[in-house]
Motif scaffolding. Structure first.
Motif, PDB file in Angstrom:
ATOM      1  N   ARG A  66     -63.546  11.046 -63.228  1.00  0.00           N
ATOM      2  CA  ARG A  66     -63.271  10.452 -61.912  1.00  0.00           C
ATOM      3  C   ARG A  66     -64.290  10.930 -60.884  1.00  0.00           C
ATOM      4  NH1 ARG A  66     -58.877   8.361 -59.633  1.00  0.00           N
ATOM      5  NH2 ARG A  66     -58.868   7.170 -61.550  1.00  0.00           N
ATOM      6  N   THR A 103     -56.008   8.233 -56.827  1.00  0.00           N
ATOM      7  CA  THR A 103     -55.794   6.813 -56.528  1.00  0.00           C
ATOM      8  C   THR A 103     -54.368   6.518 -56.084  1.00  0.00           C
ATOM      9  OG1 THR A 103     -55.209   6.328 -58.821  1.00  0.00           O
ATOM     10  CG2 THR A 103     -57.535   6.107 -58.207  1.00  0.00           C
ATOM     11  N   LEU A 104     -53.519   7.543 -56.083  1.00  0.00           N
ATOM     12  CA  LEU A 104     -52.089   7.372 -55.768  1.00  0.00           C
ATOM     13  C   LEU A 104     -51.480   6.294 -56.658  1.00  0.00           C
ATOM     14  CD1 LEU A 104     -52.132   7.659 -51.875  1.00  0.00           C
ATOM     15  CD2 LEU A 104     -51.727   9.442 -53.565  1.00  0.00           C
ATOM     16  N   ALA A 105     -51.764   6.401 -57.944  1.00  0.00           N
ATOM     17  CA  ALA A 105     -51.253   5.450 -58.925  1.00  0.00           C
ATOM     18  C   ALA A 105     -50.403   6.202 -59.941  1.00  0.00           C
ATOM     19  CB  ALA A 105     -52.404   4.747 -59.630  1.00  0.00           C
ATOM     20  N   MET A 106     -49.358   5.524 -60.421  1.00  0.00           N
ATOM     21  CA  MET A 106     -48.450   6.147 -61.371  1.00  0.00           C
ATOM     22  C   MET A 106     -47.948   5.094 -62.354  1.00  0.00           C
ATOM     23  SD  MET A 106     -44.806   8.014 -60.576  1.00  0.00           S
ATOM     24  CE  MET A 106     -45.532   9.482 -59.920  1.00  0.00           C
ATOM     25  N   ALA A 107     -47.777   5.500 -63.589  1.00  0.00           N
ATOM     26  CA  ALA A 107     -47.171   4.620 -64.585  1.00  0.00           C
ATOM     27  C   ALA A 107     -45.651   4.691 -64.427  1.00  0.00           C
ATOM     28  CB  ALA A 107     -47.576   5.049 -65.992  1.00  0.00           C
ATOM     29  N   PHE A 120     -49.099  10.819 -62.861  1.00  0.00           N
ATOM     30  CA  PHE A 120     -49.414  10.457 -61.484  1.00  0.00           C
ATOM     31  C   PHE A 120     -50.846  10.880 -61.167  1.00  0.00           C
ATOM     32  CE2 PHE A 120     -49.119  11.719 -56.859  1.00  0.00           C
ATOM     33  CZ  PHE A 120     -49.208  10.421 -56.380  1.00  0.00           C
ATOM     34  N   ASP A 121     -51.649   9.922 -60.715  1.00  0.00           N
ATOM     35  CA  ASP A 121     -53.032  10.186 -60.346  1.00  0.00           C
ATOM     36  C   ASP A 121     -53.072  10.418 -58.842  1.00  0.00           C
ATOM     37  OD1 ASP A 121     -55.695  10.109 -59.673  1.00  0.00           O
ATOM     38  OD2 ASP A 121     -56.180   8.430 -60.989  1.00  0.00           O
TER      39      ASP A 121
END
Length: 195
Positions: free
Chosen positions: A11, A131-135, A127-128
């Motif tokens: 990243r 990028t504030l992304a989560m599965a 949780f990333d």
């Protein structure tokens, strides 16, 4: 390196490459728009966070999967049609609807009744933090009603296979339909349950 560390290293490289594209050869702040400056600052801050994490949480969130389950509270605006329930109704031949009326889960007296409340279970993670992304994946359980036909009788059939040694135990526990183990409120006439 752990998977989380490799992910963060990759990243950081991606963010640095994008930052190099944004930066002009000679940096003259007077010629850059406010939006361009904000974007450059954002990429610099993000690169720093993944290169030099401020806390162990940056790594930890990438390795966690959290599981939850609870009922859904509050007033529910129930739509007139659910595509999934409509498809289930068509496949089974049963007239199905979302459970309405006095047992509805948003009414105080219906909260403790059997099959009266919507329930959900779901999992969050990883949780990333960059990028504030989560599965997220999960399921919702919705209580349904089945409307009988004009004769008031619904016939359902299903067969189960059990090991031969458990025949007497299963029969004693679950096959006496005049005193069903799951509910004592109904009156039974042999295998037929009046509505």
């Amino acid at each position: 390196k752990t998977l989380a560390q490799s992910y963060l290293t990759e990243r950081a490289v991606t963010l640095t490459n994008h930052l190099q594209i944004l930066l002009p050869g000679t940096l003259d702040l007077a010629t850059l728009s406010r939006q361009a400056i904000d974007e450059i600052v954002t990429y610099v801050e993000r690169s720093r966070r993944v290169t030099v994490p401020m806390s162990k949480l940056t790594f930890s969130w990438l390795t966690l999967s959290m599981h939850y389950g609870h009922t859904i509270s509050g007033q529910l605006d129930i739509p007139s049609s659910f595509p999934v329930i409509d498809a289930l109704s068509k496949a089974t031949g049963l007239p199905l609807a979302v459970k309405p009326g006095p047992d509805a889960c948003h009414l105080a007296d219906g909260r403790t009744k059997s099959n009266s409340r919507w329930a959900t279970r779901y999992a969050l993670g990883p949780f990333d933090t960059d990028t504030l992304a989560m599965a997220v994946h999960g399921e919702v359980y919705i209580p349904l009603t089945v409307t009988p036909n004009a004769g008031g009788v619904i016939k359902l059939s299903h067969s189960w296979v059990f090991p031969a040694g458990t025949q007497d135990t299963v029969a004693a526990y679950a096959c006496n339909f005049t005193a069903a183990f799951w509910n004592k409120e109904f009156k039974y006439n042999t295998h037929v349950k009046p509505i």
